[in-house]
Scaffold this motif. Structure first.
Motif, PDB file in Angstrom:
ATOM      1  N   ALA A  67       0.834  -1.211   0.000  1.00 12.79           N
ATOM      2  CA  ALA A  67       0.000   0.000   0.000  1.00 12.79           C
ATOM      3  C   ALA A  67       0.868   1.259   0.000  1.00 12.79           C
ATOM      4  O   ALA A  67       0.549   2.242  -0.678  1.00 12.79           O
ATOM      5  N   CYS A  68       1.969   1.248   0.756  1.00 19.24           N
ATOM      6  CA  CYS A  68       2.875   2.404   0.747  1.00 19.24           C
ATOM      7  C   CYS A  68       3.510   2.578  -0.630  1.00 19.24           C
ATOM      8  O   CYS A  68       3.668   3.709  -1.113  1.00 19.24           O
ATOM      9  N   GLU A  69       3.869   1.476  -1.274  1.00 18.77           N
ATOM     10  CA  GLU A  69       4.430   1.562  -2.624  1.00 18.77           C
ATOM     11  C   GLU A  69       3.398   2.096  -3.607  1.00 18.77           C
ATOM     12  O   GLU A  69       3.743   2.835  -4.535  1.00 18.77           O
ATOM     13  N   ARG A  70       2.139   1.739  -3.407  1.00 14.43           N
ATOM     14  CA  ARG A  70       1.073   2.271  -4.277  1.00 14.43           C
ATOM     15  C   ARG A  70       0.979   3.789  -4.145  1.00 14.43           C
ATOM     16  O   ARG A  70       0.881   4.505  -5.153  1.00 14.43           O
ATOM     17  N   ILE A  71       1.014   4.286  -2.914  1.00 13.85           N
ATOM     18  CA  ILE A  71       0.962   5.738  -2.701  1.00 13.85           C
ATOM     19  C   ILE A  71       2.181   6.402  -3.325  1.00 13.85           C
ATOM     20  O   ILE A  71       2.086   7.456  -3.966  1.00 13.85           O
ATOM     21  N   LEU A  72       3.353   5.786  -3.129  1.00 15.57           N
ATOM     22  CA  LEU A  72       4.593   6.370  -3.642  1.00 15.57           C
ATOM     23  C   LEU A  72       4.609   6.426  -5.163  1.00 15.57           C
ATOM     24  O   LEU A  72       5.052   7.423  -5.753  1.00 15.57           O
ATOM     25  N   ASN A  73       4.113   5.379  -5.812  1.00 19.02           N
ATOM     26  CA  ASN A  73       4.245   5.250  -7.266  1.00 19.02           C
ATOM     27  C   ASN A  73       3.025   5.734  -8.040  1.00 19.02           C
ATOM     28  O   ASN A  73       3.012   5.659  -9.277  1.00 19.02           O
ATOM     29  N   THR A  74       2.009   6.245  -7.339  1.00 17.16           N
ATOM     30  CA  THR A  74       0.799   6.706  -8.032  1.00 17.16           C
ATOM     31  C   THR A  74       0.468   8.115  -7.576  1.00 17.16           C
ATOM     32  O   THR A  74      -0.367   8.321  -6.688  1.00 17.16           O
ATOM     33  N   PRO A  75       1.118   9.127  -8.144  1.00 17.64           N
ATOM     34  CA  PRO A  75       0.812  10.509  -7.762  1.00 17.64           C
ATOM     35  C   PRO A  75      -0.542  10.937  -8.312  1.00 17.64           C
ATOM     36  O   PRO A  75      -1.168  10.231  -9.116  1.00 17.64           O
ATOM     37  N   LEU A  76      -0.983  12.098  -7.872  1.00 20.64           N
ATOM     38  CA  LEU A  76      -2.203  12.659  -8.449  1.00 20.64           C
ATOM     39  C   LEU A  76      -1.989  12.919  -9.937  1.00 20.64           C
ATOM     40  O   LEU A  76      -0.864  13.198 -10.365  1.00 20.64           O
ATOM     41  N   PRO A  77      -3.038  12.824 -10.753  1.00 19.62           N
ATOM     42  CA  PRO A  77      -2.876  12.999 -12.200  1.00 19.62           C
ATOM     43  C   PRO A  77      -2.171  14.306 -12.550  1.00 19.62           C
ATOM     44  O   PRO A  77      -2.517  15.377 -12.033  1.00 19.62           O
ATOM     45  N   PHE A  78      -1.174  14.217 -13.426  1.00 25.71           N
ATOM     46  CA  PHE A  78      -0.365  15.389 -13.793  1.00 25.71           C
ATOM     47  C   PHE A  78      -1.223  16.469 -14.458  1.00 25.71           C
ATOM     48  O   PHE A  78      -1.012  17.662 -14.226  1.00 25.71           O
ATOM     49  N   ALA A  79      -2.181  16.074 -15.283  1.00 18.50           N
ATOM     50  CA  ALA A  79      -3.015  17.056 -15.983  1.00 18.50           C
ATOM     51  C   ALA A  79      -3.795  17.907 -14.989  1.00 18.50           C
ATOM     52  O   ALA A  79      -3.958  19.125 -15.186  1.00 18.50           O
ATOM     53  N   TYR A  80      -4.261  17.291 -13.911  1.00 12.09           N
ATOM     54  CA  TYR A  80      -5.006  18.059 -12.903  1.00 12.09           C
ATOM     55  C   TYR A  80      -4.080  19.027 -12.189  1.00 12.09           C
ATOM     56  O   TYR A  80      -4.436  20.187 -11.952  1.00 12.09           O
ATOM     57  N   MET A  81      -2.880  18.566 -11.828  1.00  9.57           N
ATOM     58  CA  MET A  81      -1.909  19.440 -11.175  1.00  9.57           C
ATOM     59  C   MET A  81      -1.544  20.617 -12.076  1.00  9.57           C
ATOM     60  O   MET A  81      -1.444  21.759 -11.630  1.00  9.57           O
ATOM     61  N   LEU A  82      -1.371  20.333 -13.376  1.00  6.98           N
ATOM     62  CA  LEU A  82      -1.015  21.389 -14.320  1.00  6.98           C
ATOM     63  C   LEU A  82      -2.135  22.419 -14.439  1.00  6.98           C
ATOM     64  O   LEU A  82      -1.887  23.633 -14.492  1.00  6.98           O
ATOM     65  N   LEU A  83      -3.365  21.951 -14.457  1.00  9.19           N
ATOM     66  CA  LEU A  83      -4.506  22.860 -14.532  1.00  9.19           C
ATOM     67  C   LEU A  83      -4.549  23.796 -13.325  1.00  9.19           C
ATOM     68  O   LEU A  83      -4.753  25.006 -13.467  1.00  9.19           O
ATOM     69  N   VAL A  84      -4.340  23.247 -12.133  1.00  9.50           N
ATOM     70  CA  VAL A  84      -4.366  24.066 -10.922  1.00  9.50           C
ATOM     71  C   VAL A  84      -3.221  25.073 -10.931  1.00  9.50           C
ATOM     72  O   VAL A  84      -3.408  26.255 -10.591  1.00  9.50           O
ATOM     73  N   HIS A  85      -2.015  24.640 -11.330  1.00  8.19           N
ATOM     74  CA  HIS A  85      -0.868  25.549 -11.395  1.00  8.19           C
ATOM     75  C   HIS A  85      -1.158  26.725 -12.335  1.00  8.19           C
ATOM     76  O   HIS A  85      -0.962  27.899 -11.975  1.00  8.19           O
ATOM     77  N   ARG A  86      -1.578  26.404 -13.548  1.00 10.65           N
ATOM     78  CA  ARG A  86      -1.816  27.452 -14.544  1.00 10.65           C
ATOM     79  C   ARG A  86      -2.906  28.413 -14.089  1.00 10.65           C
ATOM     80  O   ARG A  86      -2.778  29.644 -14.233  1.00 10.65           O
ATOM     81  N   THR A  87      -3.990  27.869 -13.576  1.00  8.47           N
ATOM     82  CA  THR A  87      -5.095  28.714 -13.149  1.00  8.47           C
ATOM     83  C   THR A  87      -4.670  29.634 -12.005  1.00  8.47           C
ATOM     84  O   THR A  87      -5.054  30.814 -11.958  1.00  8.47           O
ATOM     85  N   THR A  88      -3.873  29.117 -11.080  1.00  4.12           N
ATOM     86  CA  THR A  88      -3.404  29.932  -9.950  1.00  4.12           C
ATOM     87  C   THR A  88      -2.547  31.089 -10.439  1.00  4.12           C
ATOM     88  O   THR A  88      -2.738  32.247 -10.024  1.00  4.12           O
ATOM     89  N   TYR A  89      -1.598  30.808 -11.333  1.00  2.00           N
ATOM     90  CA  TYR A  89      -0.737  31.875 -11.851  1.00  2.00           C
ATOM     91  C   TYR A  89      -1.535  32.894 -12.653  1.00  2.00           C
ATOM     92  O   TYR A  89      -1.361  34.113 -12.482  1.00  2.00           O
ATOM     93  N   LEU A  90      -2.411  32.427 -13.546  1.00  2.00           N
ATOM     94  CA  LEU A  90      -3.193  33.352 -14.363  1.00  2.00           C
ATOM     95  C   LEU A  90      -4.082  34.241 -13.507  1.00  2.00           C
ATOM     96  O   LEU A  90      -4.189  35.456 -13.740  1.00  2.00           O
TER      97      LEU A  90
END
Length: 308
Positions: free
Chosen positions: A202-225
């Motif tokens: 279960a710890c390896e699952r958490i380590l190797n499965t981050p939150l989806p990159f597209a969602y993170m990118l959307l939040v980053h861009r929206t915050t900066y804009l």
């Protein structure tokens, strides 16, 4: 991990250890400087930036808050699940040790050695899990608890905690063949090993499965804009207060974004990540104390409020 503190109302404004400010101050300065420049232009050239009203920015701010809130909830859920898994590992380690000491007769030296071997492998497993999750070298912490005949193969193993778990399974097999305990006790011990294996997976699952990159990118861009557009819409109504207000809003949104990134990876060494070193040391102390050893290491205590 930052241990629980209760700073007074004044001190809380100047606390940096555990704060997200050191990570986001460049973004805050950028927004503050941009807001100051826009304010100066508006002051010397009136109506350079017309009044747009706050409704548009309010709606964008609400939408961004929902995105950041969802991401923070997802990140905190990963952090809390990781903490629960390590709590389960502490529970399983103590339970296995209790079973080994309670049901394996220690009247003769060979059986005492069997007890020590299993408990030492349990300690090595806890340290190995920590090092695997943090990507660090485990040998200094685990080789002293593993029989030297296994060191070469252990160093060649791609998954060191799993290799140690297999050694523990072989020890249980030897106990069963020698008839040292009943079949029911062996089954109970094997259930503890299975639970520890689940914790590792279960710890390896958490380590190797981050939150989806597209969602993170959307939040980053929206915050900066949003933070870059904000002073253009507020300067006509706020005037010289624009840099301060924009800096505070930037602190809020960039801070939530950075904090969710830190909580998303709970196994590292950042201030708000889990104290795996302290947890694995706790397991070592408890298990060696159960063996009756006296030369055990001390508890890891916080340094400047930080527990590694």
């Amino acid at each position: 991990m930052i241990v629980r503190q209760t700073p007074n109302a004044l001190k809380i404004f100047f606390t940096l250890r555990g704060s997200i400010i050191p990570k986001i101050y460049p973004q805050i300065l950028l927004i503050a400087l941009l807001s100051t420049l826009i304010t100066i232009v508006q002051h010397w050239i009136p109506n350079s930036f017309p009044y747009y009203g706050t409704a548009t920015f309010t709606l964008l701010g609400v939408a961004l808050s929902l995105f950041l809130g969802f991401r923070n909830n997802a990140s905190y859920q990963r952090w809390w699940e990781a903490r629960m898994l390590w709590g389960q590992l502490v529970y399983d380690s103590r339970s296995l040790t209790r079973q080994v000491l309670s049901f394996i007769d220690e009247k003769d030296e060979p059986r005492q050695q069997v007890q020590q071997n299993i408990i030492y492998l349990n300690i090595a497993f806890a340290h190995a899990v920590r090092h695997r999750l943090r990507g660090t070298e485990p040998w200094q912490d685990i080789e002293r608890f593993v029989d030297p005949i296994h060191h070469d193969r252990m160093r060649q193993a791609k998954n060191v905690p799993d290799y140690i778990m297999r050694l523990m399974g072989k020890q249980l097999g030897d106990i069963r063949r020698q008839g040292l305990v009943s079949e029911q006790v062996i089954q109970n011990m094997d259930e503890r090993l299975t639970s520890m294996t689940i914790v590792l997976a279960a710890c390896e699952r958490i380590l190797n499965t981050p939150l989806p990159f597209a969602y993170m990118l959307l939040v980053h861009r929206t915050t900066y804009l949003y933070c870059i557009m904000l002073p253009f819409g507020l300067v006509a109504s706020l005037g010289w207060a624009t840099p301060l207000i924009c800096a505070v809003i930037a602190y809020t949104f960039f801070g939530l974004d950075a904090l969710s990134e830190e909580l998303e990876e709970p196994f590292g060494l950042a201030a708000n990540q889990l104290p795996l070193t302290a947890l694995s040391r706790t397991i070592e102390i408890n298990l060696r104390e159960a063996l009756g050893e006296t030369n055990i290491p001390p508890d890891i205590t916080p340094i400047d409020g930080y527990l590694p």
